[in-house]
Design a protein around this motif. Structure first.
Motif, PDB file in Angstrom:
ATOM      1  N   ASN A  35      51.257  46.784  58.353  1.00 47.98           N
ATOM      2  CA  ASN A  35      52.315  47.464  57.599  1.00 47.98           C
ATOM      3  C   ASN A  35      51.856  47.909  56.213  1.00 47.98           C
ATOM      4  OD1 ASN A  35      52.211  44.972  56.437  1.00 47.98           O
ATOM      5  ND2 ASN A  35      54.409  44.648  56.393  1.00 47.98           N
ATOM      6  N   ASN A  36      50.543  48.091  56.039  1.00 48.17           N
ATOM      7  CA  ASN A  36      49.933  48.584  54.807  1.00 48.17           C
ATOM      8  C   ASN A  36      50.016  47.616  53.635  1.00 48.17           C
ATOM      9  OD1 ASN A  36      48.936  51.000  55.857  1.00 48.17           O
ATOM     10  ND2 ASN A  36      50.927  51.989  55.633  1.00 48.17           N
ATOM     11  N   ASP A  37      50.164  46.328  53.903  1.00 52.17           N
ATOM     12  CA  ASP A  37      50.039  45.345  52.834  1.00 52.17           C
ATOM     13  C   ASP A  37      48.559  45.180  52.519  1.00 52.17           C
ATOM     14  OD1 ASP A  37      52.745  45.004  52.898  1.00 52.17           O
ATOM     15  OD2 ASP A  37      52.704  42.997  53.763  1.00 52.17           O
ATOM     16  N   LEU A  38      48.249  45.126  51.228  1.00 50.00           N
ATOM     17  CA  LEU A  38      46.882  44.893  50.779  1.00 50.00           C
ATOM     18  C   LEU A  38      46.704  43.404  50.522  1.00 50.00           C
ATOM     19  CD1 LEU A  38      46.307  47.773  48.213  1.00 50.00           C
ATOM     20  CD2 LEU A  38      45.061  47.406  50.332  1.00 50.00           C
ATOM     21  N   ILE A  39      45.610  42.852  51.002  1.00 47.92           N
ATOM     22  CA  ILE A  39      45.276  41.452  50.760  1.00 47.92           C
ATOM     23  C   ILE A  39      43.913  41.431  50.088  1.00 47.92           C
ATOM     24  CG2 ILE A  39      44.814  39.227  51.823  1.00 47.92           C
ATOM     25  CD1 ILE A  39      46.821  40.027  54.001  1.00 47.92           C
ATOM     26  N   VAL A  40      43.847  40.743  48.945  1.00 45.27           N
ATOM     27  CA  VAL A  40      42.617  40.708  48.158  1.00 45.27           C
ATOM     28  C   VAL A  40      42.269  39.268  47.827  1.00 45.27           C
ATOM     29  CG1 VAL A  40      41.528  41.435  46.007  1.00 45.27           C
ATOM     30  CG2 VAL A  40      43.060  42.998  47.192  1.00 45.27           C
ATOM     31  N   GLY A  41      41.045  38.896  48.129  1.00 47.35           N
ATOM     32  CA  GLY A  41      40.544  37.576  47.782  1.00 47.35           C
ATOM     33  C   GLY A  41      39.580  37.678  46.615  1.00 47.35           C
ATOM     34  N   MET A  50      39.834  33.690  41.671  1.00 46.83           N
ATOM     35  CA  MET A  50      40.991  32.953  41.159  1.00 46.83           C
ATOM     36  C   MET A  50      42.075  32.764  42.219  1.00 46.83           C
ATOM     37  SD  MET A  50      40.027  32.170  38.180  1.00 46.83           S
ATOM     38  CE  MET A  50      41.504  31.541  37.440  1.00 46.83           C
ATOM     39  N   GLY A  51      41.866  33.261  43.437  1.00 45.13           N
ATOM     40  CA  GLY A  51      42.855  33.053  44.483  1.00 45.13           C
ATOM     41  C   GLY A  51      43.022  34.244  45.397  1.00 45.13           C
ATOM     42  N   LEU A  52      44.079  34.177  46.172  1.00 43.48           N
ATOM     43  CA  LEU A  52      44.399  35.207  47.154  1.00 43.48           C
ATOM     44  C   LEU A  52      45.648  35.945  46.690  1.00 43.48           C
ATOM     45  CD1 LEU A  52      43.413  36.121  50.023  1.00 43.48           C
ATOM     46  CD2 LEU A  52      45.301  34.786  50.899  1.00 43.48           C
ATOM     47  N   ASN A  53      45.588  37.269  46.712  1.00 45.11           N
ATOM     48  CA  ASN A  53      46.683  38.100  46.222  1.00 45.11           C
ATOM     49  C   ASN A  53      47.131  39.073  47.307  1.00 45.11           C
ATOM     50  OD1 ASN A  53      46.554  37.297  43.259  1.00 45.11           O
ATOM     51  ND2 ASN A  53      44.450  37.874  43.697  1.00 45.11           N
ATOM     52  N   VAL A  54      48.445  39.315  47.356  1.00 46.65           N
ATOM     53  CA  VAL A  54      49.014  40.213  48.349  1.00 46.65           C
ATOM     54  C   VAL A  54      49.882  41.249  47.644  1.00 46.65           C
ATOM     55  CG1 VAL A  54      50.496  40.392  50.393  1.00 46.65           C
ATOM     56  CG2 VAL A  54      49.016  38.399  50.105  1.00 46.65           C
ATOM     57  N   SER A  55      49.737  42.512  48.032  1.00 49.21           N
ATOM     58  CA  SER A  55      50.580  43.588  47.536  1.00 49.21           C
ATOM     59  C   SER A  55      51.286  44.236  48.720  1.00 49.21           C
ATOM     60  CB  SER A  55      49.757  44.648  46.802  1.00 49.21           C
ATOM     61  OG  SER A  55      50.578  45.756  46.458  1.00 49.21           O
ATOM     62  N   THR A  56      52.608  44.313  48.647  1.00 48.01           N
ATOM     63  CA  THR A  56      53.387  44.947  49.716  1.00 48.01           C
ATOM     64  C   THR A  56      53.741  46.391  49.378  1.00 48.01           C
ATOM     65  OG1 THR A  56      55.452  44.113  48.781  1.00 48.01           O
ATOM     66  CG2 THR A  56      54.374  42.747  50.456  1.00 48.01           C
ATOM     67  N   CYS A  67      50.773  48.346  43.704  1.00 47.39           N
ATOM     68  CA  CYS A  67      51.517  48.450  42.447  1.00 47.39           C
ATOM     69  C   CYS A  67      51.885  47.070  41.893  1.00 47.39           C
ATOM     70  CB  CYS A  67      52.778  49.291  42.638  1.00 47.39           C
ATOM     71  SG  CYS A  67      52.413  51.032  42.947  1.00 47.39           S
ATOM     72  N   ASN A  68      52.285  46.163  42.762  1.00 46.88           N
ATOM     73  CA  ASN A  68      52.660  44.806  42.358  1.00 46.88           C
ATOM     74  C   ASN A  68      51.918  43.816  43.244  1.00 46.88           C
ATOM     75  OD1 ASN A  68      54.964  45.287  40.379  1.00 46.88           O
ATOM     76  ND2 ASN A  68      55.587  46.523  42.129  1.00 46.88           N
ATOM     77  N   TRP A  69      51.593  42.669  42.672  1.00 49.97           N
ATOM     78  CA  TRP A  69      50.800  41.666  43.383  1.00 49.97           C
ATOM     79  C   TRP A  69      51.468  40.309  43.315  1.00 49.97           C
ATOM     80  CZ3 TRP A  69      46.610  43.035  46.163  1.00 49.97           C
ATOM     81  CH2 TRP A  69      46.078  44.315  45.931  1.00 49.97           C
ATOM     82  N   THR A  70      51.319  39.536  44.391  1.00 47.04           N
ATOM     83  CA  THR A  70      51.792  38.158  44.443  1.00 47.04           C
ATOM     84  C   THR A  70      50.588  37.259  44.659  1.00 47.04           C
ATOM     85  OG1 THR A  70      53.883  38.853  45.418  1.00 47.04           O
ATOM     86  CG2 THR A  70      53.282  36.533  45.661  1.00 47.04           C
ATOM     87  N   CYS A  71      50.395  36.316  43.739  1.00 48.84           N
ATOM     88  CA  CYS A  71      49.341  35.319  43.911  1.00 48.84           C
ATOM     89  C   CYS A  71      49.864  34.253  44.855  1.00 48.84           C
ATOM     90  CB  CYS A  71      48.969  34.693  42.576  1.00 48.84           C
ATOM     91  SG  CYS A  71      48.310  35.877  41.404  1.00 48.84           S
ATOM     92  N   GLN A  72      49.079  33.932  45.871  1.00 47.16           N
ATOM     93  CA  GLN A  72      49.510  32.949  46.858  1.00 47.16           C
ATOM     94  C   GLN A  72      49.474  31.551  46.270  1.00 47.16           C
ATOM     95  OE1 GLN A  72      50.788  33.924  50.000  1.00 47.16           O
ATOM     96  NE2 GLN A  72      50.729  35.737  48.697  1.00 47.16           N
ATOM     97  N   GLY A  73      50.528  30.796  46.528  1.00 47.91           N
ATOM     98  CA  GLY A  73      50.631  29.429  46.040  1.00 47.91           C
ATOM     99  C   GLY A  73      50.297  28.439  47.131  1.00 47.91           C
TER     100      GLY A  73
END
Length: 175
Positions: free
Chosen positions: A16-22, A25-31, A35-41
């Motif tokens: 669904n075109n979510d970007l996942i970047v490792g 400092m951690g794993l980040n996801v942008s939906t 434009c916006n990123w969520t750091c995985q907890g």
């Protein structure tokens, strides 16, 4: 900690075109296309990510490989937490799968087989400098067990090469 770092992040794009970047400092996801990123907890909070791989047979599923150097008073690098994590919902939730890899293996890359969803490949190194050796670990049960194979010296020269990287897995033959 510097606000600026130089990294070569692992990047994946899901169904669904979510970007996942490792990154370190951690794993980040942008939906929203970055434009916006969520750091995985949770168990991934602050875990350095060595690599990620989008499953070619199921692109809403991604595997991530941690490479966390744990403090030790022994003076050796034999205390590394390398664990595989997986999402099956385009990066919304993550869970550890399988067993950690050996604590003396500095993991580099992970890949998955298109024809066998339980087959995972991890590359890494043991030792330092001219004493370094390259290893390929394979799991046929989604990381529950790992079998390591050291590359022969004729295929890896630690005086000329630093690491072993997986370039890809044959899309028609998991072996």
């Amino acid at each position: 900690l510097s606000a600026v770092s130089i990294e070569d992040p692992s990047v994946g794009l899901t169904t669904n075109n979510d970007l996942i970047v490792g990154v370190s400092m951690g794993l980040n996801v942008s939906t929203d296309v970055g434009c916006n990123w969520t750091c995985q907890g949770g168990p991934l909070a602050g875990q350095p990510i060595a690599d990620i791989a989008v499953r070619p047979d199921n692109p809403q599923s991604v595997v991530a490989l941690t490479r966390t150097f744990l403090p030790t008073d022994s003076g050796t690098g034999d205390n590394i937490y390398a664990q595989t994590f997986e999402t099956t919902d385009n990066g919304a939730t993550w869970a550890a799968i399988g067993a950690p890899l050996p604590p003396d293996l500095v993991v580099q890359t992970i890949d998955v087989a298109k024809t066998d969803p339980d087959r995972l490949y991890v590359s890494g190194n043991r030792g330092d400098g001219a004493m370094s050796s390259a290893w390929l670990y394979v799991s046929t049960d989604k990381g529950t067990t790992w079998k390591g194979t050291q590359l022969p010296p004729a295929q890896f020269d630690p005086t000329q090469e630093a690491n072993l990287f997986i370039g890809g897995v044959d899309p028609t033959n998991a072996n």
